[in-house]
Design an enzyme around this catalytic site. Structure first.
Site, PDB file in Angstrom:
ATOM      1  N   ASN A   1       1.312  -0.649   0.086  1.00 26.27           N
ATOM      2  CA  ASN A   1       0.029   0.263  -0.344  1.00 26.27           C
ATOM      3  C   ASN A   1       0.976   1.872  -0.041  1.00 26.27           C
ATOM      4  O   ASN A   1       1.512   2.506   1.000  1.00 26.27           O
ATOM      5  CB  ASN A   1      -1.166  -0.322   1.027  1.00 26.27           C
TER       6      ASN A   1
ATOM      7  N   HIS B   1      -6.308   2.848  11.930  1.00 22.18           N
ATOM      8  CA  HIS B   1      -7.522   1.400  10.464  1.00 22.18           C
ATOM      9  C   HIS B   1      -9.437   1.580  11.717  1.00 22.18           C
ATOM     10  O   HIS B   1      -9.857   0.653  11.562  1.00 22.18           O
ATOM     11  CB  HIS B   1      -6.786   0.453  10.482  1.00 22.18           C
TER      12      HIS B   1
END
Length: 413
Positions: free
Chosen positions: A286, A317
């Site tokens: 990512n 997150h």
């Protein structure tokens, strides 16, 4: 594997597929010269309204509020303080949304809350990146214009529909340059088609792997390690599929990432699956989010920047138990990786020893990544406890002990 199962795992996929037609129409109108720059910004926002309303329903309000608040802060507060205000506002809002939605008894089949949370996380990335650009004078706010002319590009950047549900992070300057040059660039059909073919290949590979796993019987003891690795590979293939499809959508709309600035290229895919360095995997995974975290946290933290970066990533997150444990474990494993490889490579002098060193550390890297992914994706504390008591914990514990021993040896020397 049927389409319904795939869309349960990847809830934004059907909306991405629908967005392709809107992205193609937008690029065609720009290429034909029918849209001025202001009209392009407005159309990108209008597409956002349609896509967000369809994908999130009433939860789209949770995205609209922080977007409007971020623009208001950027326009009303000095560039020296805007970054701090944007960061505090967005992370507070995002945390409230995570905690509020997780505390409710929601329908497990309803993907709208998860899609809304994902879009809010992406908004946090863009807004903090933009605030940093302004703070570092990489982007200057437009002065001498009305409120509408100043806020429209900002709103369009934060909410433009091709990147609303996913896609690599791009800077505000790159977004403006691409919006102004749409129509002058070559047709995006070829790169978008290549990415779609890549996504199809990844989907087929994932379907075959899932079919093979379904045919396997139960496992016990150390025999479960290959099964855990295959389960983690399923998760990685799902991420790869989604990233490639996100970038294909951006290509169709004319906002494709520059070479090396996307989340997943063919070279990145090869690096992720063949590297024997956990730190290399971490930097490649990512990529745009990794660069954002490095810029936002790692380069600004005076003490323990690696641990602080992974701790913030857990916060960003959602702070579920699995996420907190998984990201903190990831930080410890990366630190151990930095120390273990110089020690092992100094012993690997012959060709055979080097092959053994690379092969063994590749297996270790794959198993540790599998352990971390399973931990991060754990939905409940009981699932996390099962992971802790499994044989999969042997290797991360060994890495942690080696880290302590090498750190003690370094102090003694």
């Amino acid at each position: 594997m049927c389409w319904a199962e795939l869309l349960v795992l990847l809830p934004t996929a059907p909306y991405l597929l629908v967005a392709f037609s809107g992205a193609a129409l937008f690029h065609h109108l720009c290429a034909s010269g029918c849209l001025s720059l202001t009209a392009r910004y407005i159309l990108l926002l209008a597409g956002r309204c349609l896509l967000a309303g369809t994908a999130m329903g009433s939860y789209a309000v949770l995205l609209l509020i922080p977007a409007a608040g971020s623009v208001l802060i950027l326009l009303s507060i000095s560039s020296a303080r805007a970054h701090t205000w944007v960061f505090a506002f967005l992370m507070s809002w995002q945390t409230l949304c995570h905690l509020g939605l997780s505390s409710q008894e929601l329908d497990p089949q309803d993907a709208r809350p998860a899609i809304a949370l994902s879009a809010i996380m992406l908004l946090t990335q863009k807004a903090t990146s933009l605030a940093l650009d302004i703070h570092e004078r990489l982007t200057q706010p437009q002065l001498g214009q009305g409120l509408f002319q100043r806020s429209l590009p900002l709103c369009s950047y934060l909410l433009f529909f091709p990147a609303l549900l996913g896609g690599p992070l791009c800077s505000f300057g790159s977004f403006q340059a691409q919006a102004e040059s749409l129509g002058a660039l070559p047709s995006p059909l070829r790169p978008a088609s290549q990415r779609c073919l890549c996504a199809l290949a990844l989907w087929a590979l994932r379907a075959g792997l899932e079919g093979w796993l379904a045919s396997r019987q139960g496992c016990a003891g150390l025999g479960c390690l290959p099964h855990a690795w295959a389960q983690a590979l399923l998760l990685r293939l799902a991420y790869y599929w989604h990233w490639v499809l996100d970038e294909a959508l951006l290509e169709v709309a004319g906002f494709g990432p520059r070479v090396g600035r996307g989340d997943l290229s063919t070279q990145d895919l090869w690096t992720l699956e063949t590297t024997h360095h956990l730190a290399v995997f971490t930097r490649t995974w990512n990529k745009t989010t990794s660069r954002w975290l490095r810029r936002l946290i790692f380069q600004r933290c005076p003490t323990q920047p690696l641990l602080a970066t992974f701790a913030f990533s857990a916060w960003w997150h959602g702070l579920r138990p699995g996420q907190v444990f998984g990201f903190l474990c990831w930080a410890v494993m990366v630190e151990a990786d930095y120390r273990i490889h110089p020690f092992l490579s100094s012993w690997a002098t012959s060709q055979a020893a080097k092959l053994l060193y690379r092969g063994t550390t590749w297996i270790f890297t794959q198993l540790i990544i599998a352990y971390i992914l399973v931990a991060v994706e754990a939905e409940s504390f009981s699932t996390l406890c099962l992971l802790w008591t499994s044989y999969s914990s042997i290797l991360p514990l060994s890495y942690g002990l080696v880290l302590l021993l090498l750190a003690k040896k370094l102090k003694e020397n």
